[in-house]
Design an enzyme around this catalytic site. Structure first.
Site, PDB file in Angstrom:
ATOM      1  N   GLY A  35       0.829  -1.202   0.000  1.00 30.74           N
ATOM      2  CA  GLY A  35       0.000   0.000   0.000  1.00 30.74           C
ATOM      3  C   GLY A  35       0.866   1.255   0.000  1.00 30.74           C
ATOM      4  N   ILE A  36       1.937   1.213   0.779  1.00 30.15           N
ATOM      5  CA  ILE A  36       2.829   2.373   0.866  1.00 30.15           C
ATOM      6  C   ILE A  36       3.594   2.529  -0.459  1.00 30.15           C
ATOM      7  CG2 ILE A  36       4.843   3.294   2.118  1.00 30.15           C
ATOM      8  CD1 ILE A  36       3.636   1.708   4.589  1.00 30.15           C
ATOM      9  N   ASP A  90      -5.220   0.303   3.236  1.00 31.94           N
ATOM     10  CA  ASP A  90      -4.301   0.816   2.213  1.00 31.94           C
ATOM     11  C   ASP A  90      -4.841   2.084   1.546  1.00 31.94           C
ATOM     12  OD1 ASP A  90      -2.147  -0.816   2.498  1.00 31.94           O
ATOM     13  OD2 ASP A  90      -2.813  -2.292   1.027  1.00 31.94           O
ATOM     14  N   ASP A 104      -1.525 -16.629  -3.079  1.00 33.49           N
ATOM     15  CA  ASP A 104      -2.733 -16.890  -2.286  1.00 33.49           C
ATOM     16  C   ASP A 104      -3.875 -17.362  -3.176  1.00 33.49           C
ATOM     17  OD1 ASP A 104      -1.306 -15.956  -0.152  1.00 33.49           O
ATOM     18  OD2 ASP A 104      -2.233 -13.963  -0.118  1.00 33.49           O
ATOM     19  N   ILE A 105      -4.546 -18.429  -2.733  1.00 30.26           N
ATOM     20  CA  ILE A 105      -5.684 -18.955  -3.519  1.00 30.26           C
ATOM     21  C   ILE A 105      -6.703 -17.851  -3.774  1.00 30.26           C
ATOM     22  CG2 ILE A 105      -7.720 -20.477  -3.412  1.00 30.26           C
ATOM     23  CD1 ILE A 105      -6.155 -22.421  -1.809  1.00 30.26           C
ATOM     24  N   LYS A 145      22.234  -8.809 -10.487  1.00 29.48           N
ATOM     25  CA  LYS A 145      21.935 -10.230 -10.345  1.00 29.48           C
ATOM     26  C   LYS A 145      20.411 -10.471 -10.411  1.00 29.48           C
ATOM     27  CE  LYS A 145      22.902 -13.951  -7.068  1.00 29.48           C
ATOM     28  NZ  LYS A 145      23.408 -14.206  -5.734  1.00 29.48           N
ATOM     29  N   CYS A 203     -14.856  10.111  18.133  1.00 33.10           N
ATOM     30  CA  CYS A 203     -16.060   9.289  18.010  1.00 33.10           C
ATOM     31  C   CYS A 203     -16.423   8.666  19.359  1.00 33.10           C
ATOM     32  CB  CYS A 203     -15.870   8.252  16.904  1.00 33.10           C
ATOM     33  SG  CYS A 203     -17.437   7.616  16.322  1.00 33.10           S
ATOM     34  N   HIS A 250     -14.422  11.363  12.511  1.00 28.44           N
ATOM     35  CA  HIS A 250     -13.065  10.791  12.490  1.00 28.44           C
ATOM     36  C   HIS A 250     -12.169  11.688  11.639  1.00 28.44           C
ATOM     37  CE1 HIS A 250     -13.853   6.907  14.425  1.00 28.44           C
ATOM     38  NE2 HIS A 250     -15.041   6.977  13.855  1.00 28.44           N
ATOM     39  N   GLU A 255      -9.192  11.952  11.618  1.00 25.33           N
ATOM     40  CA  GLU A 255      -7.933  11.279  11.253  1.00 25.33           C
ATOM     41  C   GLU A 255      -7.942  10.761   9.818  1.00 25.33           C
ATOM     42  OE1 GLU A 255     -10.137  10.202  13.468  1.00 25.33           O
ATOM     43  OE2 GLU A 255     -10.298   8.027  13.570  1.00 25.33           O
TER      44      GLU A 255
END
Ligand code: GLN
Length: 535
Positions: free
Chosen positions: A17-18, A68, A145-146, A220, A377, A508, A510
């Site tokens: 995500g970063i 993300d 991952d499946i 390499k 909140c 929120h 933030e």
């Protein structure tokens, strides 16, 4: 239009995500749309405990999405939409609903082609709607991952549908063995092999490692992956995540992508760089307690921590946070002991009863000792309960959320929103997304925002009970921001006390804080700490 696809190899949690956010930043001012594919069967993460996948990020449109998206929005200036988070749950739900409606009548409904087609259809409809210069798709988890396999397959098909328009960036872990002072490239090789088996050849390999890759290691890895050494990019451990776009710039990633994508970019990194320098400067520090119950996984409070970084950079101070579990705070002595040395207190969002009595004690301690308090909140609701109990003399004050269903609360100062009463289903049913509040002129919150109307993101079912508004206000609580609900009731959006350092919001903030534009309430909170600590 160009596509960039970010995949991860060998381990999850490498910071895709970063990386995606940093790449998007470097491609500014082009219009980038960040999409995330998550393999789980939940329709969205809104019903997942933050212990599992970290915080649930909330978008302007009320979408509850993967954390993300917090990185995407914090690294760039764009606003994501709920439809930009694809989950297996959403996809399967749509396919099965279509099947029940008879849209596939007569046919066997299968992963291939129906699920794959649904994913492609959704991705293409985002392109259609947003018309981005670059559509950036991050595939969650790892390539093996499946539950990510249908996303990988859909992307592979799209790369055939749009030849020469796709750039694959693969992030893999490169361990450093200190004993032999050597980086080990074998894991990158196996993860790239795995990608090749799925029909995808990476264009860029990003090496997550302790240090930067040497020219020799890049050579390499490049040879093995069939790419030039300039497309092997280091993603070393850095002091702050905000440094990554700058590191990628030095590593030549932007230049490489410009060439590959045929784009001219101009990300204007000077101001960003200056803020990164401020974050790295740790000369002066302040100590902040984040008192919640998901303290075992710091990702649960990711946006709060980032907002503190932003506000710290604004004030040129390092904010050191400490997670304090309130579940085992049973007395005022416990509060004192646990909060010793803390210069500011945040009570973040949360759900359910566990730990709430401890939080109420923490709020009382903050109020009585003039320690800067920021309630987010649930944190506002806790502050109101504490004030009702200890200032208004309502010993039986509580939230109806914190008692067994059907049990009586003597003074329900926090109660369920009327619109929430009849809601049975859990997913995406809270009061979600952006709502506008009017701020009281002259109040501290008004001064901090510098505006009388603000819109912040919400995610809650409960509110300050209007029946107690008058009493709380008579006793000195200031409702410095309010909004009017659909049914005409006044909702408390911001609260403060005349002492100036105790405040909270039902929203929120933030989720909207950015490095260059820190959230005003966080700026005010860190400012309060600096002021009160100098006394
Ligand atoms: N549990 C509270 C409510 O639903 C607070 C929610 C939150 O903090 N996000 O109102």
């Amino acid at each position: 239009m160009q596509w960039i696809v970010v995949t991860g190899g060998n381990l999850s949690g490498l910071g895709k995500g970063i990386v995606s956010g940093s790449i998007a930043k470097l491609l500014e001012p082009h219009k980038i749309v960040n999409v995330k594919c998550d393999g789980y069967l939940n329709v969205d993460p809104g019903t997942i405990n933050p212990f599992e996948h970290g915080e649930v990020f909330v978008l302007e449109d009320g979408g509850e999405v993967d954390m993300d998206f917090g990185h995407y929005e914090r690294f760039t200036n764009h606003t994501s939409k709920s439809s930009h988070n694809l989950t297996s749950g959403k996809i399967f739900d749509a396919v099965i609903t279509k099947e029940r409606k008879g849209e596939y009548l007569g046919r066997t409904v299968q992963i291939f082609p129906h699920v794959i087609d649904e994913i492609k259809r959704r991705l293409l409809s985002i392109v259609e709607e947003e018309k981005p210069d670059v559509m950036m798709v991050e595939i969650g988890g790892t390539i093996d991952d499946i539950e990510e396999s249908w996303f990988v397959r859909s992307i592979r098909e799209l790369s055939h549908d749009f030849p020469h328009r796709m750039t694959f960036c693969h992030l893999a872990y490169v361990p450093f063995l200190s004993g032999v002072d050597e980086v080990k490239t074998r894991l990158v090789q196996t993860s790239v092999e795995s990608l090749l088996q799925k029909g995808i050849r990476p264009d860029v390999v990003i090496c997550r490692a302790e240090k930067r890759m040497t020219a020799e290691a890049k050579e390499k890895i490049g040879r093995f992956c069939g790419i030039s050494a300039e497309a092997v990019i280091s993603d070393p451990q850095s002091e702050t995540i905000y440094e990554l776009p700058l590191i990628f710039e030095e590593e030549g990633l932007r230049k490489y992508l410009e060439k590959k994508l045929g784009l001219q970019t101009n990300p204007r990194l000077e101001e960003w760089k200056a803020m990164v320098e401020r974050i790295k400067n740790k000369e002066q520090a302040v100590e902040v307690a984040i008192c919640g119950k998901y303290t075992g996984l710091k990702d649960a409070y990711a946006s709060i921590m980032e907002s503190l970084v932003h506000a710290g950079a604004f004030h040129k101070v390092h904010v050191q946070w400490h997670f304090i579990d309130t579940t085992d705070i049973c007395s005022h002595d416990d509060v004192k002991r646990k909060l010793q040395g803390m210069q500011g207190i945040i009570i973040p969002g949360g759900f359910g009863r566990r730990g709430t009595e401890g939080k109420i004690r923490v709020a009382q301690y903050a109020r009585e000792n003039d320690i800067p308090y920021l309630g987010l909140c649930l944190g506002l609701q806790i502050a109101v309960i504490e004030f009702a109990r200890n200032v208004c003399g309502l010993a039986g004050a509580n939230s109806t959320e914190f008692v067994e269903e059907g049990a009586m609360v003597e003074h329900p100062v926090i109660d369920i929103l009327p619109g929430q009463r009849k809601v049975q289903q859990k997913g995406a049913t809270m009061r979600l997304g952006t709502y506008t509040a009017k701020l009281m002129e002259g109040a501290t919150v008004h001064r901090l925002y510098g505006r009388t109307e603000v819109s912040e993101r919400h995610r809650h079912r409960y509110e300050v009970n209007p029946k107690y508004h008058a009493l709380l206000q008579q006793q000195g609580m200031i409702f410095s921001g309010t909004s009017v609900d659909e049914d005409g009731t006044t909702l408390v959006e911001f609260m403060e006390l005349p002492n100036n350092v105790f405040r909270g919001t039902q929203a929120h903030p933030e989720f909207k804080s950015r490095l260059i534009h820190p959230a005003p309430l966080f700026v005010g909170f860190v400012g309060d700490i600096l002021r009160t600590s100098q006394k």
